[in-house]
Design an enzyme around this catalytic site. Structure first.
Site, PDB file in Angstrom:
ATOM      1  N   ARG A  24      67.109  71.756  51.386  1.00 34.37           N
ATOM      2  CA  ARG A  24      68.494  71.396  51.720  1.00 34.37           C
ATOM      3  C   ARG A  24      68.689  69.888  51.877  1.00 34.37           C
ATOM      4  O   ARG A  24      69.464  69.445  52.727  1.00 34.37           O
ATOM      5  CB  ARG A  24      68.959  72.088  53.006  1.00 34.37           C
ATOM      6  CG  ARG A  24      69.080  73.591  52.901  1.00 34.37           C
ATOM      7  CD  ARG A  24      70.357  73.978  52.168  1.00 34.37           C
ATOM      8  NE  ARG A  24      70.420  75.410  51.997  1.00 34.37           N
ATOM      9  CZ  ARG A  24      71.007  76.236  52.850  1.00 34.37           C
ATOM     10  NH1 ARG A  24      71.606  75.760  53.912  1.00 34.37           N
ATOM     11  NH2 ARG A  24      71.022  77.530  52.622  1.00 34.37           N
ATOM     12  N   ARG A  28      75.545  69.101  53.674  1.00 38.52           N
ATOM     13  CA  ARG A  28      76.593  68.579  54.556  1.00 38.52           C
ATOM     14  C   ARG A  28      76.175  67.497  55.525  1.00 38.52           C
ATOM     15  O   ARG A  28      77.019  66.863  56.137  1.00 38.52           O
ATOM     16  CB  ARG A  28      77.243  69.741  55.324  1.00 38.52           C
ATOM     17  CG  ARG A  28      78.205  70.543  54.461  1.00 38.52           C
ATOM     18  CD  ARG A  28      78.551  71.840  55.116  1.00 38.52           C
ATOM     19  NE  ARG A  28      77.324  72.616  55.283  1.00 38.52           N
ATOM     20  CZ  ARG A  28      77.258  73.806  55.854  1.00 38.52           C
ATOM     21  NH1 ARG A  28      78.351  74.356  56.320  1.00 38.52           N
ATOM     22  NH2 ARG A  28      76.126  74.443  55.955  1.00 38.52           N
ATOM     23  N   ARG A  37      82.898  67.549  48.924  1.00 37.19           N
ATOM     24  CA  ARG A  37      83.178  68.901  49.434  1.00 37.19           C
ATOM     25  C   ARG A  37      84.628  69.064  49.901  1.00 37.19           C
ATOM     26  O   ARG A  37      85.176  70.163  49.836  1.00 37.19           O
ATOM     27  CB  ARG A  37      82.198  69.194  50.573  1.00 37.19           C
ATOM     28  CG  ARG A  37      82.302  70.555  51.217  1.00 37.19           C
ATOM     29  CD  ARG A  37      81.713  71.632  50.341  1.00 37.19           C
ATOM     30  NE  ARG A  37      81.581  72.877  51.074  1.00 37.19           N
ATOM     31  CZ  ARG A  37      82.592  73.744  51.239  1.00 37.19           C
ATOM     32  NH1 ARG A  37      83.766  73.504  50.700  1.00 37.19           N
ATOM     33  NH2 ARG A  37      82.401  74.849  51.932  1.00 37.19           N
ATOM     34  N   ASP A  73      72.417  77.735  44.465  1.00 37.51           N
ATOM     35  CA  ASP A  73      72.154  78.649  45.584  1.00 37.51           C
ATOM     36  C   ASP A  73      71.347  79.845  45.100  1.00 37.51           C
ATOM     37  O   ASP A  73      71.405  80.207  43.922  1.00 37.51           O
ATOM     38  CB  ASP A  73      73.462  79.125  46.219  1.00 37.51           C
ATOM     39  CG  ASP A  73      73.200  79.656  47.634  1.00 37.51           C
ATOM     40  OD1 ASP A  73      73.111  78.839  48.562  1.00 37.51           O
ATOM     41  OD2 ASP A  73      73.043  80.883  47.795  1.00 37.51           O
ATOM     42  N   TYR A 151      70.927  90.082  51.270  1.00 33.07           N
ATOM     43  CA  TYR A 151      72.335  89.650  51.271  1.00 33.07           C
ATOM     44  C   TYR A 151      73.225  90.678  50.567  1.00 33.07           C
ATOM     45  O   TYR A 151      74.331  90.978  51.004  1.00 33.07           O
ATOM     46  CB  TYR A 151      72.491  88.289  50.586  1.00 33.07           C
ATOM     47  CG  TYR A 151      72.074  87.132  51.454  1.00 33.07           C
ATOM     48  CD1 TYR A 151      72.910  86.647  52.454  1.00 33.07           C
ATOM     49  CD2 TYR A 151      70.836  86.522  51.296  1.00 33.07           C
ATOM     50  CE1 TYR A 151      72.525  85.589  53.267  1.00 33.07           C
ATOM     51  CE2 TYR A 151      70.436  85.470  52.108  1.00 33.07           C
ATOM     52  CZ  TYR A 151      71.287  85.010  53.085  1.00 33.07           C
ATOM     53  OH  TYR A 151      70.908  83.977  53.898  1.00 33.07           O
TER      54      TYR A 151
HETATM   55  O1  CP3 Z   1      67.783  72.492  48.984  1.00 31.97           O
HETATM   56  C1  CP3 Z   1      68.717  71.937  48.372  1.00 31.97           C
HETATM   57  O2  CP3 Z   1      69.197  70.842  48.698  1.00 31.97           O
HETATM   58  C2  CP3 Z   1      69.205  72.594  47.098  1.00 31.97           C
HETATM   59  C3  CP3 Z   1      70.283  73.498  47.207  1.00 31.97           C
HETATM   60  C4  CP3 Z   1      70.152  74.821  47.962  1.00 31.97           C
HETATM   61  C5  CP3 Z   1      71.251  75.367  48.678  1.00 31.97           C
HETATM   62  N1  CP3 Z   1      70.894  76.624  49.078  1.00 31.97           N
HETATM   63  C6  CP3 Z   1      72.516  74.679  48.886  1.00 31.97           C
HETATM   64  C7  CP3 Z   1      73.489  75.207  49.850  1.00 31.97           C
HETATM   65  C8  CP3 Z   1      69.106  75.740  48.016  1.00 31.97           C
HETATM   66  C9  CP3 Z   1      67.696  75.617  47.491  1.00 31.97           C
HETATM   67  C10 CP3 Z   1      69.600  76.880  48.724  1.00 31.97           C
HETATM   68  C11 CP3 Z   1      68.789  78.099  48.931  1.00 31.97           C
HETATM   69  C12 CP3 Z   1      69.314  79.144  49.824  1.00 31.97           C
HETATM   70  N2  CP3 Z   1      70.599  79.595  49.918  1.00 31.97           N
HETATM   71  C13 CP3 Z   1      68.505  79.942  50.662  1.00 31.97           C
HETATM   72  C14 CP3 Z   1      67.008  79.853  50.779  1.00 31.97           C
HETATM   73  C15 CP3 Z   1      66.589  78.722  51.622  1.00 31.97           C
HETATM   74  C16 CP3 Z   1      67.118  78.762  53.025  1.00 31.97           C
HETATM   75  O3  CP3 Z   1      67.867  77.854  53.374  1.00 31.97           O
HETATM   76  O4  CP3 Z   1      66.764  79.703  53.746  1.00 31.97           O
HETATM   77  C17 CP3 Z   1      69.350  80.855  51.322  1.00 31.97           C
HETATM   78  C18 CP3 Z   1      68.932  81.894  52.335  1.00 31.97           C
HETATM   79  C19 CP3 Z   1      70.681  80.633  50.827  1.00 31.97           C
HETATM   80  C20 CP3 Z   1      71.894  81.381  51.181  1.00 31.97           C
HETATM   81  C21 CP3 Z   1      72.908  80.493  51.779  1.00 31.97           C
HETATM   82  N3  CP3 Z   1      73.666  79.564  51.073  1.00 31.97           N
HETATM   83  C22 CP3 Z   1      73.315  80.425  53.136  1.00 31.97           C
HETATM   84  C23 CP3 Z   1      72.717  81.247  54.261  1.00 31.97           C
HETATM   85  C24 CP3 Z   1      74.322  79.455  53.223  1.00 31.97           C
HETATM   86  C25 CP3 Z   1      75.148  79.105  54.414  1.00 31.97           C
HETATM   87  C26 CP3 Z   1      74.393  78.283  55.372  1.00 31.97           C
HETATM   88  C27 CP3 Z   1      74.950  76.914  55.401  1.00 31.97           C
HETATM   89  O5  CP3 Z   1      74.141  75.972  55.538  1.00 31.97           O
HETATM   90  O6  CP3 Z   1      76.166  76.791  55.327  1.00 31.97           O
HETATM   91  C28 CP3 Z   1      74.506  78.913  51.925  1.00 31.97           C
HETATM   92  C29 CP3 Z   1      75.426  77.837  51.542  1.00 31.97           C
HETATM   93  C30 CP3 Z   1      74.807  76.580  51.042  1.00 31.97           C
HETATM   94  N4  CP3 Z   1      73.777  76.515  50.138  1.00 31.97           N
HETATM   95  C31 CP3 Z   1      75.227  75.248  51.359  1.00 31.97           C
HETATM   96  C32 CP3 Z   1      74.402  74.390  50.606  1.00 31.97           C
HETATM   97  C33 CP3 Z   1      74.459  72.889  50.537  1.00 31.97           C
HETATM   98  C34 CP3 Z   1      76.364  74.856  52.277  1.00 31.97           C
HETATM   99  C35 CP3 Z   1      77.622  74.920  51.457  1.00 31.97           C
HETATM  100  C36 CP3 Z   1      78.795  74.192  52.032  1.00 31.97           C
HETATM  101  O7  CP3 Z   1      78.972  73.004  51.727  1.00 31.97           O
HETATM  102  O8  CP3 Z   1      79.591  74.832  52.733  1.00 31.97           O
END
Ligand code: CP3
Length: 343
Positions: A24, A28, A37, A73, A151
């Site tokens: 990540r 944000r 965003r 994602d 999910y």
């Molecule tokens: O790592 C990186 O920078 C690359 C991008 C990336 C995202 N999600 C961007 C993202 C990667 C590799 C993921 C993987 C992901 N997504 C996982 C596995 C890793 C982990 O974090 O456990 C999981 C479980 C998800 C599912 C997911 N996507 C969740 C639970 C959420 C919400 C949580 C949150 O932080 O808001 C997302 C959304 C998400 N994925 C965001 C980002 C940057 C936030 C989106 C926003 O701007 O609102």
């Protein structure tokens, strides 16, 4: 193949300092991400290759990590299988049509990952040319079948996977059918990412830590194995697996034909090194919430990990999970600088 510190560490041949990137790292906590965003939904951002390329590169420009992970994602594969996906502010992913029965499985569409995720490969093509003459490795990824299925069944994030476990206890064949489908499309998906320029791929099994040792062997490991064997049949690209709260599954993960095991912050890296096969590279494992602490604390803990893995040819510095939005970017910079100046 570009010669990067990431690749050297992943192939257990790094004689330099350890490479660093952070899960990540694009997101944000970065003001430049929040600016984009403001005018786009998360799904729009990841489906627009120009925006996804720009966002992937933001942390590389600001901090100079040794690997860039494509902005996307893990739920791309869920959407491919018909999940009606949305990302809701403060709640995370929400799926309006969760899988609950064998009929739901029978109604899953046939998926061509080449057409479905065309925007992902375009993003990787862009990134591959942007990073061509640099030492930054380009990483692709997918979710592990168990985590993506969780999910799809829960309909979103769940603290204890209660619906999944109810299904496991009553009709495990529904879950197995879904896991199999996800494994199959994930093989195609990762092949296509590698062909589009990914120099390493990571499989995220964030939720597997909720499983018992036996159930992990039944519902998670065989499907990750299917993906890993499918990829290795065609490509030698390094494969990494990440899982949270599951370093106790180390003896099971090490049986996979993977190159890197990415561990969370609960385990001791040096102890993991002692207990696992010596050619398995290790990635981790600073507690991401430690980045909320003082600079002194961050420095002490970062150096403790570096010291404990000093000289290890297969060590990649990372967090034990992702950067959260509340983190001060200066604290991320502190860690990157400490690792990159470590001798
Ligand atoms: O790592 C990186 O920078 C690359 C991008 C990336 C995202 N999600 C961007 C993202 C990667 C590799 C993921 C993987 C992901 N997504 C996982 C596995 C890793 C982990 O974090 O456990 C999981 C479980 C998800 C599912 C997911 N996507 C969740 C639970 C959420 C919400 C949580 C949150 O932080 O808001 C997302 C959304 C998400 N994925 C965001 C980002 C940057 C936030 C989106 C926003 O701007 O609102």
């Amino acid at each position: 193949m570009k010669n990067t510190l990431y690749n050297q560490a992943a192939t257990h041949s790094n004689s330099d300092r350890p490479p660093i990137w952070m899960m990540r790292q694009a997101g944000r906590f970065l003001p430049e991400y929040r600016e984009i965003r403001q005018n786009h939904s998360f799904l729009d951002m990841m489906k627009n290759p120009d925006l996804a390329t720009e966002i992937t590169l933001q942390p590389i420009r600001r901090f100079g990590m040794d690997a860039a992970i494509m902005f996307s994602d893990i739920l791309v594969t869920a959407e491919a299988l018909g999940s009606d996906l949305d990302f809701v502010e403060k709640k995370g992913p929400v799926i309006a049509n969760p899988i609950r029965s064998m009929d739901d499985i029978k109604n899953l569409p046939d998926v061509d990952m080449k057409t479905h995720a065309h925007y992902v490969y375009k993003t990787l093509n862009n990134l591959s040319s942007e990073l061509k003459n640099t030492s930054t490795a380009l990483l692709g990824f997918c979710g592990a079948p168990f985590t993506v299925a969780s999910y799809m069944i829960e309909g979103g994030s769940s603290p204890d996977l209660r619906t999944v476990k109810t299904m496991m206890g009553h009709e495990p064949e529904i879950l197995h059918a879904l896991l199999n489908k996800l494994a199959d499309i994930s093989i195609d998906y990762l092949h296509l990412q590698i062909e589009a320029g990914a120099e390493g791929v990571q499989i995220f099994d964030t939720w597997a830590g909720h499983l018992s040792y036996l159930d992990f062997q039944s519902f998670s490991l065989p499907y990750i194995k299917k993906i890993v064997d499918g990829i290795k049949a065609k490509h030698s690209t390094p494969i990494s697996v990440y899982s949270r709260y599951s370093s106790n599954f180390g003896p099971l993960f090490e049986t996979l034909n993977i190159d890197v095991l990415s561990v969370d912050w609960q385990c001791d890296m040096a102890q993991m090194r002692q207990s696992l096969r010596p050619d398995l590279a290790l990635q981790g494992n600073l507690d991401p919430l430690l980045l909320l602490g003082s600079r002194d604390t961050i420095k002490t803990r970062t150096l403790a990990i570096l010291d404990s893995m000093k000289g290890d040819p297969g060590f990649i510095f990372n967090l034990g999970h992702g950067v959260i939005p509340q983190i001060d970017p200066d604290n991320v910079k502190l860690v990157v600088d400490l690792v990159q100046s470590y001798t």
